[in-house]
Design a protein around this motif. Sequence first.
Motif, PDB file in Angstrom:
ATOM      1  N   GLU A 260     -28.445   0.303 -36.137  1.00  0.00           N
ATOM      2  CA  GLU A 260     -29.851   0.555 -35.810  1.00  0.00           C
ATOM      3  C   GLU A 260     -30.776  -0.337 -36.629  1.00  0.00           C
TER       4      GLU A 260
ATOM      5  N   ARG B 175     -34.952  -7.266 -33.226  1.00  0.00           N
ATOM      6  CA  ARG B 175     -35.995  -6.982 -32.232  1.00  0.00           C
ATOM      7  C   ARG B 175     -37.342  -7.514 -32.702  1.00  0.00           C
ATOM      8  N   GLN B 176     -37.688  -7.261 -33.960  1.00  0.00           N
ATOM      9  CA  GLN B 176     -38.977  -7.742 -34.451  1.00  0.00           C
ATOM     10  C   GLN B 176     -38.964  -9.260 -34.659  1.00  0.00           C
TER      11      GLN B 176
ATOM     12  N   ALA C 218     -39.670  -1.561 -38.940  1.00  0.00           N
ATOM     13  CA  ALA C 218     -38.870  -1.662 -37.730  1.00  0.00           C
ATOM     14  C   ALA C 218     -37.377  -1.572 -38.005  1.00  0.00           C
ATOM     15  N   PHE C 219     -36.969  -1.866 -39.263  1.00  0.00           N
ATOM     16  CA  PHE C 219     -35.532  -1.863 -39.542  1.00  0.00           C
ATOM     17  C   PHE C 219     -35.138  -1.150 -40.829  1.00  0.00           C
TER      18      PHE C 219
ATOM     19  N   TYR D 108     -31.434   5.266 -40.625  1.00  0.00           N
ATOM     20  CA  TYR D 108     -30.854   4.326 -39.666  1.00  0.00           C
ATOM     21  C   TYR D 108     -29.412   4.001 -40.047  1.00  0.00           C
TER      22      TYR D 108
ATOM     23  N   GLY E  51     -33.238  -3.214 -35.028  1.00  0.00           N
ATOM     24  CA  GLY E  51     -34.658  -3.295 -35.328  1.00  0.00           C
ATOM     25  C   GLY E  51     -35.041  -4.624 -35.944  1.00  0.00           C
TER      26      GLY E  51
END
Length: 228
Positions: free
Chosen positions: A97, A104-105, A87-88, A93, A101
């Motif tokens: 970004e 967010r997770q 996710a990151f 990225y 990520g």
Amino acid sequence: MNAKATTPSPDDARKPRSDGEQSRERLLHAAMRLFGQQGYSKTSTREIANAAGANVAAISYYFGDKSGLYQACFGFMCATPGGNVAAFEQPHYSLRESLQGYYRQMLAPLLQHEDAEILLRLFYREMLEPTGLWQREIEDNIKPEHAALLRVLCRHLGTQDVTDDLQRLAHAIPSLAVTLMIGRDVIAAVSPQLVASPAAFAAWAEQLVAYAEALVQVEQIKLQQRTA
């Protein structure tokens, strides 16, 4: 802390759940609430079954035993081993970004799940009264995510030297979100609008990205000063 969230497809949302699926969900929900409130040892299977409006035998049928039910509850909010890293940690990225990520997770239960408070209580109950699942979470998810975050930071800082300062930075970044999760009751008492809805938590996530970027910028300045 590493939570998993799944978003049902429109087709799945339209499918009526079977009686078995509904019974299993009721048991999970009741177990998460009771385990979170009372801990594993003080919660009986009969108590869980009564709260779920189900027969005790249903726990054996769906989960095997009390331990299996507890593992299902804990697994409900935790990612598969290493599952959150993608996710990151992507080579293309930008730093922003990657941080988006990452948060967010990490904040997925607060952002996407209606039972966020129940999940968090269960998670921190496991931390306070460990049954072994918390240690497994550290080994399977937290350590890989920390290592991945270090790789992200090294790439954007242009260094391969994982110093103690860089380690501290990699711990400080998640601590911003941990404070939000464990301090939720305090925030709700002082500034309730900040934790009133999923949208409020989404705003937190974006602001945390900005805070983390500032921390990385400070480390970048320190690195430049050392090499000047």
